[in-house]
Write a protein that holds these residues in place. Structure first.
Motif, PDB file in Angstrom:
ATOM      1  N   ASN A   1       0.834  -1.247  -0.066  1.00  0.00           N
ATOM      2  CA  ASN A   1       0.078   0.126   0.000  1.00  0.00           C
ATOM      3  C   ASN A   1       0.814   1.135   0.069  1.00  0.00           C
ATOM      4  OD1 ASN A   1      -2.767  -1.349   0.807  1.00  0.00           O
ATOM      5  ND2 ASN A   1      -1.341  -2.044   2.182  1.00  0.00           N
ATOM      6  N   ASN A   2       0.495   2.291  -0.910  1.00  0.00           N
ATOM      7  CA  ASN A   2       1.293   3.503  -0.847  1.00  0.00           C
ATOM      8  C   ASN A   2       0.441   4.735  -0.470  1.00  0.00           C
ATOM      9  OD1 ASN A   2       3.896   2.804  -2.459  1.00  0.00           O
ATOM     10  ND2 ASN A   2       2.321   1.844  -3.795  1.00  0.00           N
ATOM     11  N   THR A   3       1.182   5.337   0.527  1.00  0.00           N
ATOM     12  CA  THR A   3       0.531   6.711   1.127  1.00  0.00           C
ATOM     13  C   THR A   3       1.573   7.481   1.532  1.00  0.00           C
ATOM     14  OG1 THR A   3      -1.016   7.172   2.813  1.00  0.00           O
ATOM     15  CG2 THR A   3       0.764   5.995   3.570  1.00  0.00           C
TER      16      THR A   3
ATOM     17  N   ARG B   1      -6.201   7.986   1.491  1.00  0.00           N
ATOM     18  CA  ARG B   1      -5.521   8.245   0.003  1.00  0.00           C
ATOM     19  C   ARG B   1      -3.893   8.723   0.589  1.00  0.00           C
ATOM     20  NH1 ARG B   1      -7.072  12.836  -3.299  1.00  0.00           N
ATOM     21  NH2 ARG B   1      -5.930  13.903  -1.887  1.00  0.00           N
TER      22      ARG B   1
ATOM     23  N   TRP C   1       2.762  -0.948   4.158  1.00  0.00           N
ATOM     24  CA  TRP C   1       2.729   0.183   3.602  1.00  0.00           C
ATOM     25  C   TRP C   1       3.917   1.056   3.145  1.00  0.00           C
ATOM     26  CZ3 TRP C   1      -1.405  -1.643   6.475  1.00  0.00           C
ATOM     27  CH2 TRP C   1      -2.491  -1.303   6.020  1.00  0.00           C
TER      28      TRP C   1
END
Length: 356
Positions: A2-4, A31, A123
């Protein structure tokens, strides 16, 4: 993966403060940032407090930014009051806290990013707000003979309330606010209580004004600036001498004894041979910062702590510790959440402008 942009670890006072200020300054939850919390529900460490700690007994609970806590019943357990307040806060600001999620490690990733490894996947993030507090790391001192004790040993983190000590001989170890609260509650139920501390307790007379508060925080702040493990703010402020404490002193409940030298199967023993028999030893000996998941980043100084300026780790400006050291109080956590977000915005804007 997951990218944030930002990962917030922990959804107690410090984590929710950080999440609020992220949201307020244009970061979109889900997001641009994510809040990960390992607890089963809202409330941070408060949800685990013992039932007899009612909201009316809580000292210095400061409201979260943007929403006051009003109309709370002082006779209701603080765990219920604050859990409900935090739950409403998360809903009101749509913070979308993910739980239960255990953060296992934070490591260096690719392209200057960090990787947060968790029980719910990993993440990739550009910055991190660490707001894990201390509740998960109760400190248990070690004393000779401890393993031979035939009674029960427990820590403040496991304290069930005073009724469970009815008819028992209880030794309470620790000179902080929890130790005195436990003693005052347990004494009417127990067969006998003994209070033991490493140092003589310091009781503070008079109001605790803003100037005294700033001076106390500055002392704690200096330790983390030097890379030493933080002490609690109460360790430098002393214990407030309120009516309950005065009564406990007058009744002899708060008759402090110096630290024993060893633990025996039946109790505790001092160097001069004096003994006290006990059924229970209650360790009100505080907590340490829950930061083991940051170990792969090698942030600790030789002194044992993480060197912090403001909220930022000196060794890595991507890491902000909120609720650590001088920001461990509820009002301190609010201010630190705002400061951390301000610095993170500045850091990320150096690479890519963010919407205001």
């Amino acid at each position: 993966m997951n990218n944030t942009e930002v990962v917030v670890i922990g959804a107690g006072q410090a984590g929710l403060s950080g999440a609020y200020h992220l949201r307020r300054t244009g970061f979109e939850p889900g997001r641009d940032f994510v809040v990960l919390d390992h607890s089963p529900g809202p409330g941070g460490a408060w949800q685990f407090r013992w039932p007899s700690l009612t909201y009316g007994k809580v000292h210095g609970m400061h409201a979260l930014p943007g929403m006051e806590l009003t109309g709370a019943d002082p006779a209701r357990p603080s765990a219920e009051v604050i859990a409900a307040y935090f739950a409403e806060y998360e809903r009101a600001f749509d913070l979308r806290v993910r739980r239960p999620v255990d953060v296992r490690a934070v490591r260096e990733g690719d392209g200057g990013r960090l990787v947060v490894e968790t029980s719910a996947g990993d993440w990739s993030t550009r910055a991190l707000i660490n707001a894990t507090g201390t509740w998960d790391r109760p400190f248990w001192p070690r004393y000779p003979g401890q393993e031979t004790f035939r009674g029960r040993q427990l820590h403040t983190a496991q304290y069930p309330g005073p009724e469970e000590f009815a008819g028992l001989r209880v030794v309470v170890v620790g000179g902080g606010a929890s130790g005195t609260q436990h003693l005052l509650e347990i004494a009417p139920y127990a067969a006998a209580t003994t209070w033991v501390t490493r140092r003589p307790p310091v009781f503070r007379e008079g109001p605790f004004d803003e100037n005294l508060g700033r001076a106390a925080v500055a002392l704690v702040e200096e330790r983390v600036r030097q890379g030493l493990p933080p002490k609690s703010v109460v360790s430098v402020t002393g214990l407030p001498l309120n009516d309950a404490i005065r009564q406990g002193l007058a009744d002899g409940v708060l008759d402090r004894q110096p630290m024993f030298e060893r633990i025996t199967p039946d109790g505790v023993e001092w160097a001069d041979g004096r003994r006290v028999e006990a059924d229970v030893i209650l360790w009100a000996t505080g907590f340490r910062a829950a930061i083991d998941h940051l170990a792969p980043l090698k942030l600790r100084e030789p002194g044992g702590g993480i060197r912090v300026e403001g909220t930022g780790a000196v060794a890595d400006p991507r890491i902000h510790l909120v609720g650590y050291g001088p920001s461990a109080s509820t009002i301190g956590a609010n201010r630190a959440g705002r400061a951390a977000v301000r610095d993170i915005r500045r850091l990320l804007a150096e690479e890519r402008p963010l919407a205001a």
